[in-house]
Every structure is written in structure tokens, then in C-alpha cells.
Design a protein around this motif. Sequence first.
Motif, PDB file in Angstrom:
ATOM      1  N   LEU A  49      -1.977   9.812 -17.138  1.00 33.33           N
ATOM      2  CA  LEU A  49      -0.963   8.822 -17.491  1.00 33.33           C
ATOM      3  C   LEU A  49      -0.311   8.226 -16.249  1.00 33.33           C
ATOM      4  CD1 LEU A  49       0.644  10.653 -20.554  1.00 33.33           C
ATOM      5  CD2 LEU A  49      -1.053   8.804 -20.587  1.00 33.33           C
ATOM      6  N   LYS A  50      -0.071   9.053 -15.251  1.00 36.70           N
ATOM      7  CA  LYS A  50       0.467   8.550 -13.985  1.00 36.70           C
ATOM      8  C   LYS A  50      -0.483   7.540 -13.365  1.00 36.70           C
ATOM      9  CE  LYS A  50       2.267  11.334 -10.839  1.00 36.70           C
ATOM     10  NZ  LYS A  50       2.390  12.351  -9.741  1.00 36.70           N
ATOM     11  N   ASN A  51      -1.758   7.837 -13.427  1.00 36.67           N
ATOM     12  CA  ASN A  51      -2.752   6.952 -12.822  1.00 36.67           C
ATOM     13  C   ASN A  51      -2.770   5.579 -13.505  1.00 36.67           C
ATOM     14  OD1 ASN A  51      -4.925   6.888 -10.761  1.00 36.67           O
ATOM     15  ND2 ASN A  51      -6.239   6.521 -12.517  1.00 36.67           N
ATOM     16  N   TYR A  52      -2.690   5.576 -14.828  1.00 36.41           N
ATOM     17  CA  TYR A  52      -2.617   4.301 -15.540  1.00 36.41           C
ATOM     18  C   TYR A  52      -1.374   3.517 -15.112  1.00 36.41           C
ATOM     19  CZ  TYR A  52      -6.344   5.694 -18.777  1.00 36.41           C
ATOM     20  OH  TYR A  52      -7.545   6.060 -19.323  1.00 36.41           O
ATOM     21  N   ALA A  53      -0.251   4.209 -15.055  1.00 31.03           N
ATOM     22  CA  ALA A  53       1.007   3.529 -14.737  1.00 31.03           C
ATOM     23  C   ALA A  53       0.978   2.904 -13.351  1.00 31.03           C
ATOM     24  CB  ALA A  53       2.170   4.515 -14.855  1.00 31.03           C
ATOM     25  N   VAL A  54       0.534   3.665 -12.366  1.00 29.60           N
ATOM     26  CA  VAL A  54       0.493   3.137 -11.000  1.00 29.60           C
ATOM     27  C   VAL A  54      -0.473   1.952 -10.922  1.00 29.60           C
ATOM     28  CG1 VAL A  54      -0.073   3.661  -8.594  1.00 29.60           C
ATOM     29  CG2 VAL A  54       1.180   5.335  -9.972  1.00 29.60           C
TER      30      VAL A  54
ATOM     31  N   PHE B 204       0.840  -1.200   0.000  1.00 29.27           N
ATOM     32  CA  PHE B 204       0.000   0.000   0.000  1.00 29.27           C
ATOM     33  C   PHE B 204       0.877   1.252   0.000  1.00 29.27           C
ATOM     34  CE2 PHE B 204      -2.307   3.456   1.873  1.00 29.27           C
ATOM     35  CZ  PHE B 204      -3.632   3.296   1.508  1.00 29.27           C
ATOM     36  N   ASP B 205       1.812   1.318   0.957  1.00 27.61           N
ATOM     37  CA  ASP B 205       2.662   2.511   1.081  1.00 27.61           C
ATOM     38  C   ASP B 205       3.513   2.708  -0.159  1.00 27.61           C
ATOM     39  OD1 ASP B 205       1.634   3.065   3.570  1.00 27.61           O
ATOM     40  OD2 ASP B 205       3.273   2.101   4.667  1.00 27.61           O
ATOM     41  N   GLU B 206       3.966   1.633  -0.756  1.00 30.72           N
ATOM     42  CA  GLU B 206       4.762   1.755  -1.971  1.00 30.72           C
ATOM     43  C   GLU B 206       3.913   2.271  -3.132  1.00 30.72           C
ATOM     44  OE1 GLU B 206       8.149  -1.679  -1.183  1.00 30.72           O
ATOM     45  OE2 GLU B 206       6.163  -2.257  -1.935  1.00 30.72           O
ATOM     46  N   GLY B 207       2.647   1.875  -3.164  1.00 29.64           N
ATOM     47  CA  GLY B 207       1.760   2.412  -4.180  1.00 29.64           C
ATOM     48  C   GLY B 207       1.584   3.914  -4.040  1.00 29.64           C
ATOM     49  N   VAL B 208       1.406   4.364  -2.814  1.00 31.79           N
ATOM     50  CA  VAL B 208       1.276   5.805  -2.571  1.00 31.79           C
ATOM     51  C   VAL B 208       2.562   6.524  -2.958  1.00 31.79           C
ATOM     52  CG1 VAL B 208       0.921   7.568  -0.801  1.00 31.79           C
ATOM     53  CG2 VAL B 208      -0.462   5.474  -0.767  1.00 31.79           C
ATOM     54  N   THR B 209       3.703   5.917  -2.651  1.00 28.91           N
ATOM     55  CA  THR B 209       4.984   6.517  -3.016  1.00 28.91           C
ATOM     56  C   THR B 209       5.110   6.693  -4.523  1.00 28.91           C
ATOM     57  OG1 THR B 209       6.098   5.621  -1.054  1.00 28.91           O
ATOM     58  CG2 THR B 209       7.496   6.211  -2.927  1.00 28.91           C
TER      59      THR B 209
ATOM     60  N   PRO C 276       8.776   9.791 -16.630  1.00 32.27           N
ATOM     61  CA  PRO C 276       9.617   8.826 -17.367  1.00 32.27           C
ATOM     62  C   PRO C 276       9.830   7.522 -16.597  1.00 32.27           C
ATOM     63  CG  PRO C 276      10.548  11.024 -17.482  1.00 32.27           C
ATOM     64  CD  PRO C 276       9.462  11.085 -16.456  1.00 32.27           C
ATOM     65  N   PHE C 277      10.018   7.615 -15.291  1.00 30.34           N
ATOM     66  CA  PHE C 277      10.186   6.433 -14.446  1.00 30.34           C
ATOM     67  C   PHE C 277       8.937   5.556 -14.484  1.00 30.34           C
ATOM     68  CE2 PHE C 277       9.159   4.560 -10.318  1.00 30.34           C
ATOM     69  CZ  PHE C 277      10.260   3.736 -10.084  1.00 30.34           C
ATOM     70  N   LEU C 278       7.774   6.165 -14.307  1.00 29.81           N
ATOM     71  CA  LEU C 278       6.527   5.407 -14.286  1.00 29.81           C
ATOM     72  C   LEU C 278       6.240   4.778 -15.641  1.00 29.81           C
ATOM     73  CD1 LEU C 278       4.294   7.816 -12.166  1.00 29.81           C
ATOM     74  CD2 LEU C 278       5.236   5.606 -11.452  1.00 29.81           C
ATOM     75  N   SER C 279       6.565   5.483 -16.698  1.00 32.07           N
ATOM     76  CA  SER C 279       6.353   4.926 -18.033  1.00 32.07           C
ATOM     77  C   SER C 279       7.212   3.689 -18.251  1.00 32.07           C
ATOM     78  CB  SER C 279       6.662   5.982 -19.097  1.00 32.07           C
ATOM     79  OG  SER C 279       6.548   5.430 -20.398  1.00 32.07           O
ATOM     80  N   MET C 280       8.480   3.806 -17.931  1.00 39.73           N
ATOM     81  CA  MET C 280       9.391   2.684 -18.149  1.00 39.73           C
ATOM     82  C   MET C 280       9.000   1.474 -17.305  1.00 39.73           C
ATOM     83  SD  MET C 280      13.569   2.689 -18.002  1.00 39.73           S
ATOM     84  CE  MET C 280      13.608   4.013 -19.210  1.00 39.73           C
ATOM     85  N   LEU C 281       8.663   1.701 -16.037  1.00 42.21           N
ATOM     86  CA  LEU C 281       8.353   0.593 -15.149  1.00 42.21           C
ATOM     87  C   LEU C 281       7.010  -0.054 -15.507  1.00 42.21           C
ATOM     88  CD1 LEU C 281       9.121  -1.133 -12.756  1.00 42.21           C
ATOM     89  CD2 LEU C 281       8.160   0.621 -11.239  1.00 42.21           C
TER      90      LEU C 281
ATOM     91  N   ILE D  26       1.216  -1.181 -12.232  1.00 40.32           N
ATOM     92  CA  ILE D  26       2.247  -1.690 -11.332  1.00 40.32           C
ATOM     93  C   ILE D  26       1.623  -2.302 -10.081  1.00 40.32           C
ATOM     94  CG2 ILE D  26       4.241  -1.024  -9.928  1.00 40.32           C
ATOM     95  CD1 ILE D  26       4.602   1.326 -12.033  1.00 40.32           C
ATOM     96  N   PHE D  27       0.583  -1.682  -9.553  1.00 37.69           N
ATOM     97  CA  PHE D  27      -0.001  -2.133  -8.287  1.00 37.69           C
ATOM     98  C   PHE D  27      -0.889  -3.365  -8.454  1.00 37.69           C
ATOM     99  CE2 PHE D  27      -2.927  -2.112  -4.706  1.00 37.69           C
ATOM    100  CZ  PHE D  27      -2.073  -1.865  -3.635  1.00 37.69           C
ATOM    101  N   LEU D  28      -1.683  -3.399  -9.507  1.00 41.96           N
ATOM    102  CA  LEU D  28      -2.658  -4.477  -9.694  1.00 41.96           C
ATOM    103  C   LEU D  28      -1.999  -5.664 -10.397  1.00 41.96           C
ATOM    104  CD1 LEU D  28      -5.809  -2.386 -10.649  1.00 41.96           C
ATOM    105  CD2 LEU D  28      -5.474  -3.705  -8.550  1.00 41.96           C
ATOM    106  N   ASP D  29      -1.226  -6.397  -9.639  1.00 42.33           N
ATOM    107  CA  ASP D  29      -0.437  -7.480 -10.227  1.00 42.33           C
ATOM    108  C   ASP D  29      -1.260  -8.691 -10.626  1.00 42.33           C
ATOM    109  OD1 ASP D  29      -0.919  -8.904  -7.775  1.00 42.33           O
ATOM    110  OD2 ASP D  29       0.792  -7.877  -6.885  1.00 42.33           O
ATOM    111  N   ASN D  30      -2.515  -8.779 -10.171  1.00 45.76           N
ATOM    112  CA  ASN D  30      -3.306  -9.981 -10.447  1.00 45.76           C
ATOM    113  C   ASN D  30      -4.524  -9.732 -11.337  1.00 45.76           C
ATOM    114  OD1 ASN D  30      -4.781  -8.549  -8.573  1.00 45.76           O
ATOM    115  ND2 ASN D  30      -5.013 -10.232  -7.118  1.00 45.76           N
ATOM    116  N   ILE D  31      -4.713  -8.524 -11.810  1.00 46.27           N
ATOM    117  CA  ILE D  31      -5.761  -8.256 -12.803  1.00 46.27           C
ATOM    118  C   ILE D  31      -5.058  -8.125 -14.151  1.00 46.27           C
ATOM    119  CG2 ILE D  31      -7.555  -6.651 -13.578  1.00 46.27           C
ATOM    120  CD1 ILE D  31      -8.180  -6.048 -10.691  1.00 46.27           C
ATOM    121  N   PRO D  32      -5.347  -9.023 -15.092  1.00 49.57           N
ATOM    122  CA  PRO D  32      -4.482  -9.156 -16.271  1.00 49.57           C
ATOM    123  C   PRO D  32      -4.481  -7.984 -17.239  1.00 49.57           C
ATOM    124  CG  PRO D  32      -6.392 -10.608 -16.447  1.00 49.57           C
ATOM    125  CD  PRO D  32      -6.395 -10.070 -15.051  1.00 49.57           C
TER     126      PRO D  32
END
Length: 376
Positions: A284-289, A34-39, A47-52, A292-298
Motif C-alpha cells: 500500500l505504501k508503494n502504491y501511495a508513493v 527524487f529525495d522527497e520521494g525517498v523521504t 495514514p499520511f500516505l493514504s490521505m495524501l 504522489i511521485f508520478l505526477d504526469n502518468i494519469p
Amino acid sequence: MQNSDIFSLLKATGTDSRLLDIAEKALKGERISFDEGVTLYREGEIPFLSMLSNAVRQRINDEYVYFNRNFHIEPTNICESHCSFCSYRRDAGEEGSWEHSLNDIRRKAESYVGKDLTEVHIVGAVHPDRDLFYYADLVKTVKSVLPDIHIKGFTAVEVDAMIKKSGLSLEEGLQTLKKAGLDSMPGGGAEIFDEKTRARICPDKTDTAGWLKIHETAHRLGIPSNATMLYGLIETYEHRIDHMNRLRDLQDQTNGFNTFIPLKFRHSNNAFSHIAESTTMEDLKNYAVARIFLDNIPHLKAYWPMIGKSVAQLSLAFGVDDLDGTIDDSTKIYSMAGAEEQNPSASTDELVKMIKTAGKVPVERDTLYNIVRRFD
């Protein structure tokens, strides 16, 4: 590009060590907290969020970007709820209201006979006088005209109201709809799960626990669904992560969500018109996060009628792998709120070109993400 190369590039940019720790976990396919998602929301640069997020998307979906051939049926916008962000609802008899009969629905379906579509998306308002049996008949009507069409119908909020009006249990009601021909459910009505915020923006709508229970029950009965989140209104980053965390927890239990769809608040013609809409960078930030966060929704969908085709195309560099469908100018929900696309319609060729121009592989899918055709 290999994950080790991506991590080296991120490290070379001088990215903060906390973000690098999150990136390392995400690149390994490990769950972030949770905290990492907020971070990520608060400190992740574009650029970081796009790449990741792009690396996460590639691991899950390769270079495929999906779309389908679909149309919408919106039976009514007469609604007993009074959501303050809504530009769509009307009272009976009010200018701009509509209430289609089953004959109207039949004629609408008949207009698509022979058009080789795979899905009809049926959503509308919480009509004060229409119960489950009416909507079961509506589903049967569509299936009688288009027997091979996949019916993705009714938000949890609509389902909750129609079943209560009919005096059935939740399970009985969903089984009735499934027997009538309902194949899956969309993800609407989720808005934001934080209870205090939800009470401010949609106080008479199905609550958070109810929404989650309806989708859990649907999944258990073999009715897959999507999930949404309204963002850019009065919620915080913590509220967004809380929302996605609850979806992630339910997906761990049921594995019934096909895709997650962030829905941008549009401020025309509603009680929150004084609030500025989120910027494209925030979208775009919202899509990226989310990716990254929703690891189990394909899958992660950018609903182009809401954000516009150009931003939807940009989102393909931020974890998005689905652009919805052709739609055929058959929805008014977002156009009435001031969305970019006032007459939403896209041809297969147009969607293929959007995807190829973004450097991805277009794939026509059915509602359940079975591949119909690739456009290599």
C-alpha cells in the motif's frame, strides 16, 4: 474535502515538517523531487500516505475507478532468458512448457466471439525461434477473428528480441506490428531500472536503455503503452524512485504512458524463494508513493490477480484508480509464482461491487481509458 482541509488535518497530526512540505507541494500539483520521494518511502506513515495519495488521485481522476473486459493470450512460456525471479519460463520440452500454434491462437480467439470484450492482452516469453513476422501473423490472426478488439501486445523485451531476429530496425519492426493490428503495448519487462540490480536479477534481458528506447519509439509512432516496476525483491527505495523518475522523464517527452503498474515480487518456484515477500502495508505504501511521485502518468493500476482482490480493494485508498479487467482465468504468469489468485477471473458485477464498497465510482473503460459505461 478541500486541499486546505487535508493539509490542516495532516498538520494537526504532528506530521514532520519535511513531510508537510512535500504534502503542500503535492496538494498544489507541484512536482516532488527524487529525495522527497525517498523521504515518503522512509518516513511517511500509512495514514499520511493514504490521505495524501488519495487527494492526488482525486485531483487527477475524481472518484472514478476503472476496469475493462479483457482476456489474455500467452503464446508460449519457452524462453531464452533466464531471469532469476521468474517462475514462468521453461525450456522447450520441459514439463510445464507450452508453445501455441497460430491455429491454437485462432481457436482461442474464436472462443471469445460474441462475448463483448474490448481488449486482448498478449504477452509471453522470449521464444528462441520466433521472429517478428510470426508475431505479426499472430496479431493478424486475432484481428481476423475479433476485428474490433484492441490488441495490447508484447513487452519491450519480447519486441526487442523478435525484431533483432528479423533483421529490421526498431522503427521498422514496430511499424510492422502496428500495420498488422497492434494497438498498444503493455509495460512488462521493465523490472527495475537500476543497472547493477538489473544485472543481478535479469542479466540477459533487454537493458534499461533499450526498454526506454523501445517505449519512446513506440510512442513516437503512435503506439501508446503502460509501464511497470517489479518491487519487493532486492531493490532499495532509492532504486524505486530512480525507476519512477526515469519513467517520469520519458513521459515528459512523449506523453505516451497510460498507466503505471507496480508488480509485487512473488517468491514461489524461483531462485529468490528464500526472500520474504513484501507485506500488505509495504504494498500500500508503494502504491501511495507512486501516485504522489508520478505526477504526469494519469493512471495507477493495482493488478488484482497478483495481489488478490482484497488488497486491490484496499489500494483504492492509496492512490489507485484502476483494477485492470475481468481476465477470465486466461493468465498463468503470476499464478505460477504463487500469487493470491490461482484462477484469476472476475465478473463485471464483482468488480463493480469491489469499487462501490470502497466508496468509489466504477467505470468500465476501453484500453485507452475512454469511458464505456459508468456505474453510478
